[in-house]
Design an enzyme around this catalytic site. Structure first.
Site, short mmCIF file in Angstrom:
data_model
loop_
_atom_site.label_atom_id
_atom_site.label_comp_id
_atom_site.label_asym_id
_atom_site.label_seq_id
_atom_site.Cartn_x
_atom_site.Cartn_y
_atom_site.Cartn_z
N HIS A 61 0.84 -1.21 0.00
CA HIS A 61 0.00 0.00 0.00
C HIS A 61 0.87 1.25 0.00
CE1 HIS A 61 -4.05 1.82 1.39
NE2 HIS A 61 -3.27 2.79 0.95
N ARG A 65 2.37 8.50 -6.65
CA ARG A 65 2.00 9.83 -7.18
C ARG A 65 2.34 10.01 -8.65
NH1 ARG A 65 -1.22 10.45 -2.95
NH2 ARG A 65 -0.26 11.21 -1.06
N ASN A 95 -4.95 6.46 -6.92
CA ASN A 95 -5.42 7.85 -6.86
C ASN A 95 -4.38 8.82 -7.41
OD1 ASN A 95 -3.73 7.39 -4.67
ND2 ASN A 95 -4.86 8.72 -3.29
N ASP A 153 -8.89 3.54 -3.02
CA ASP A 153 -8.19 4.04 -1.83
C ASP A 153 -8.15 5.56 -1.76
OD1 ASP A 153 -6.63 3.53 0.59
OD2 ASP A 153 -5.11 4.65 -0.50
N HIS A 233 -5.35 -0.40 5.84
CA HIS A 233 -5.00 0.43 7.00
C HIS A 233 -6.01 0.47 8.14
CE1 HIS A 233 -7.56 3.20 4.76
NE2 HIS A 233 -6.63 3.49 3.86
N ASN A 279 -5.36 9.70 7.38
CA ASN A 279 -6.68 9.12 7.37
C ASN A 279 -6.58 7.61 7.09
OD1 ASN A 279 -9.42 8.97 7.40
ND2 ASN A 279 -9.67 9.54 5.26
N ASP A 306 1.08 2.71 3.70
CA ASP A 306 0.23 3.79 3.21
C ASP A 306 1.10 5.04 2.95
OD1 ASP A 306 -1.93 5.24 2.34
OD2 ASP A 306 -2.94 5.36 4.28
#
Lengths: 425, 311
Positions: A61, A65, A95, A153, A233, A279, A306
């Site tokens: 995870h 970017r 994402n 995610d 997570h 988060n 994460d």
């Protein structure tokens, strides 16, 4: 190319090995594992005496970017950070900009990784088109072009019916669904864990129930559809309990937690520290204890970072305005080794959660030192002490709550496909 | 004793002695406000910037008057007239303001912790005129000054604070200040407006019913209810809120005979306070406003070093 790793303590849970052995790598594969191996002609030798030799670590995870947000991180910097942290494989979340919800983006990532990445990069595609939660993404093509899982995610699939269909459809396509489990209506405008610290700081809280209710929903949907499901997570004691119960009754659910959820509590937010803003948010001592218990009893299958790089301009702000997320690739190993020191986990169990299990969950043929396997190997020194310094980090971003912290343990050699991609000086 | 802080971010950071010093100074400075010529040269040559990221009439005016009575030069920057609307960051705005060499920045900001952020980045003094749901120290001080004037003490007073505690910076500053000064604080409000762990902020009792908090109290402090801001899910209607958490003469009778009614303003008449009480003999609401100027003069004076002393 030949490589002999001599005299290290080989810990490979996939073969139930934990003893001092030598490892011979030829042509990118593990050729031989045994005692007193002789270096063949032209072989390079690594003296691993006093060091641990494990299957290459896998972080299932991370946020690389790339494409679109390269000012935070890119293929090179992100995989360099992975290599420095001892990871030989990472799974990168969709994402990006644009969202990785189709084969064109996946192919871009796979191609770029092939050219530039220092470690193996396994893309995760989106569950829904644009991760908007409206209609399913083309999971078949995503899988075919290289995705190892699907996830929206960063946000949950809000619509329960759509999540049901995603689980059913993904099962048919043979691809894992990873849930970002969060009930957004309960999150509201919250910016940290709801509790005493939030009350004192006057910050809006995110209750644990925002995570627990979403985990429960997705667990029931997985049970109902008889589909595999992985929950990303987890941070609360309730999530651990729900997943533990679900596993006991045979639901095909797995889950991961991140090092910060067993290393820090919401106390770290004091002083309005935006590098402690992520988060799900950092929780309380009881949750930290429950996460450790969940790791110990096998409820939690994997440790994943994460890794969420953000530019200083996105963090050096008033607390409410700062973005969620912290980097984690370069601090995961020492933080996780603390679990061994604290006797939460045996070393073997830790390597299982940082290598074998992520490989199994994603269905990738890694996480083992078996003869014939790809030579992804981490050679690590569990005792070496060092301090986290922003300038030393390979990641483009420095958003870590551990800057300045003392660490124990680090990767000394990170070997991908038989090639040393990182060597600690 | 000298006041050692460069900034006043919250009453959480101050000791009981420091709070007492601020109140004593305010008491001394109060006299200036009733003079014919309401000005002393104490802060002459000092520049004070009022940086308001949130609408405010009372607090901003009060700080401005306080500064002017001490002969400081004041500049007001509000969100609507500044570069704030152009999307400049707080850090950049602060740097630009700082380049003009102010001595004190008085800031109000909607985000909790914004002052903490600012104070770390500027060399001048920072006074918090309200940050999110965190603290509003000048309000806490003026409330305590008003109570002390009436009862001659803060120690042992029973103070009821009623309303939306979760979103109230006034409640937090009063809790810190009052409990440090030995008062007993009782909180009441709908459970949806009572934040977790609030009783651990000080010697605070959380009451199930408003009556329990008000009974035998020397002070009843009502908080402003803002439905539009605090979300429609917290209470059913203003009408029901008023019935269970509004102050009228019947409820007020449970308090001590000479109990004070306080409110940080602006009042929602007929919601948290009925007009009879707001305008009645036990209301100290305007006295609070009056004391606000003296308290803010004291704060400005003390963060300026205090050594300029009186003329």
């Amino acid at each position: 190319m030949k490589l002999l790793i001599k005299g290290g303590r080989v810990v490979d849970p996939s073969q139930n090995i934990d003893e001092t052995m030598d490892l011979l790598v030829v042509g990118g594969r593990i050729m031989e594992l045994g005692k007193g191996l002789k270096a063949p002609a032209g072989a390079e030798t690594i003296d691993a005496a006093g060091l641990l030799v494990t299957p290459g670590l896998i972080d299932m995870h991370v946020h690389l970017r790339d494409p679109g947000l390269e000012y935070k991180e890119d293929m090179v910097s992100g995989t360099r950070a992975a290599a420095a942290g001892g990871f030989t494989s990472v799974a990168c979340m969709p994402n990006t900009k644009p969202v990785n919800d189709n084969k064109a983006i996946t192919s871009y990532i796979v191609t770029k990784a092939g050219k530039e990445a220092l470690v193996n990069v396994f893309p995760v595609g989106a569950i829904t088109q644009g991760s908007k939660g409206e209609s399913l993404a083309e999971m078949g093509e995503l899988k075919e072009s290289g995705c190892v899982a699907v996830s929206d995610d960063g946000r949950p699939v809000v619509n329960a019916e759509l999540m049901r269909r995603a689980l059913e459809y993904a099962k048919g396509m043979g691809i894992m669904v990873i849930s970002h489990a969060e009930e957004l209506s309960l999150v509201g405008e919250g910016v940290m864990n709801e509790g005493f610290t939030a009350t004192e700081l006057g910050l809006k809280g995110i209750p644990w129930a925002a995570e627990d209710t979403a985990v429960a929903r997705d667990v029931y949907l997985a049970e109902f559809t008889d589909s595999p499901l992985h929950i990303a997570h987890i941070s609360t004691s309730g999530s651990v309990r729900i997943i533990r119960n679900a596993k006991a009754r045979g639901v095909k659910v797995t889950c991961e937690t991140a090092p910060h959820y067993f290393s820090l509590t919401d106390d770290a937010v004091r002083g309005y520290n935006t590098n402690a803003k992520m988060n799900p948010p950092l929780r309380e001592a009881g949750d930290v204890a429950a996460i450790k218990a969940g790791l110990a009893d096998g409820t939690i299958d994997a440790i994943a970072t994460d890794h969420a790089p953000h530019h200083l301009d996105e963090k050096d702000l008033e607390f409410n305005l700062a973005l969620n997320g912290i980097i984690g690739l370069e601090t995961s190993l020492p933080l996780s080794l603390r679990l061994v020191e604290e006797k939460v986990l045996e070393l073997k169990a830790l390597i299982e959660k940082m290598s074998c299990n992520p490989a199994k969950i994603l269905g990738i043929d890694r996480g083992t030192l078996q003869v014939g396997a790809a030579a992804d190997i981490t050679v690590l020194d569990p005792n070496r002490e060092w301090q986290v310094e922003a300038e030393q980090l390979a990641s483009k971003s420095k958003n870590s709550p551990f800057i300045g912290s003392k660490m124990k343990g680090c990767a000394v050699y990170t070997i991908v496909g038989g090639k040393v991609v990182y060597k600690r000086g | 004793m000298a006041f050692k802080h460069k900034d006043i971010i919250g009453l959480q950071d101050l000791t009981g002695e420091e709070i007492e010093l601020l109140l004593d100074t305010a008491e001394n400075l109060k006299e200036i406000n009733s003079r014919d010529i309401k000005k002393v040269p104490t802060l002459r040559g000092k520049t004070i910037v009022n940086l308001f990221y949130e609408a405010s009439t009372r607090t901003r005016t009060s700080f401005e008057i306080a500064a002017k009575r001490l002969s400081a030069d004041t500049i007001n920057i509000t969100a609507s007239t500044s570069s704030v609307t152009k999307g400049e960051t707080l850090s950049d705005t602060a740097r630009n303001v700082l380049a003009m060499k102010p001595d004190i920045i008085v800031m109000r900001h909607a985000v909790s912790g914004a002052h903490h952020y600012l104070a770390q980045r500027v060399s001048c003094s920072v006074i918090n005129a309200g940050d999110g749901a965190h603290e509003h120290p000048s309000q806490g001080l003026l409330d305590m000054l008003t109570m002390r004037q009436k009862f001659g003490r803060l120690e042992g007073l029973k103070v009821a604070i009623v309303g939306d505690i979760t979103h109230s910076r006034v409640a937090r500053s009063n809790i810190y200040g009052l409990t440090k000064m030995g008062a007993k604080v009782f909180l009441a409000g709908p459970p949806t407006m009572m934040p977790p762990g609030i009783e651990r902020l000080g010697n605070v009792t959380v009451c199930k019913e408003m009556r329990e908090a008000v009974e035998g109290a020397e002070v009843v402090m009502m908080l402003r209810i803002q439905l539009e801001r605090q979300g429609k899910t917290l209470i059913p209607t203003m009408k029901e809120y008023s019935r269970y958490f509004g102050l009228n003469n019947n409820v007020l009778q449970l308090a001590k005979k000479d109990a004070m009614v306080m409110h940080p303003g602006p009042i929602n008449r007929g919601v948290e306070l009925c007009s009879h009480v707001a305008d009645g003999p036990q209301s100290y609401i305007l006295k609070q406003v009056e004391n606000g100027v003296a308290v803010r003069m004291s704060m400005l004076y003390h963060v300026s070093g205090g050594e300029l002393a009186t003329e």
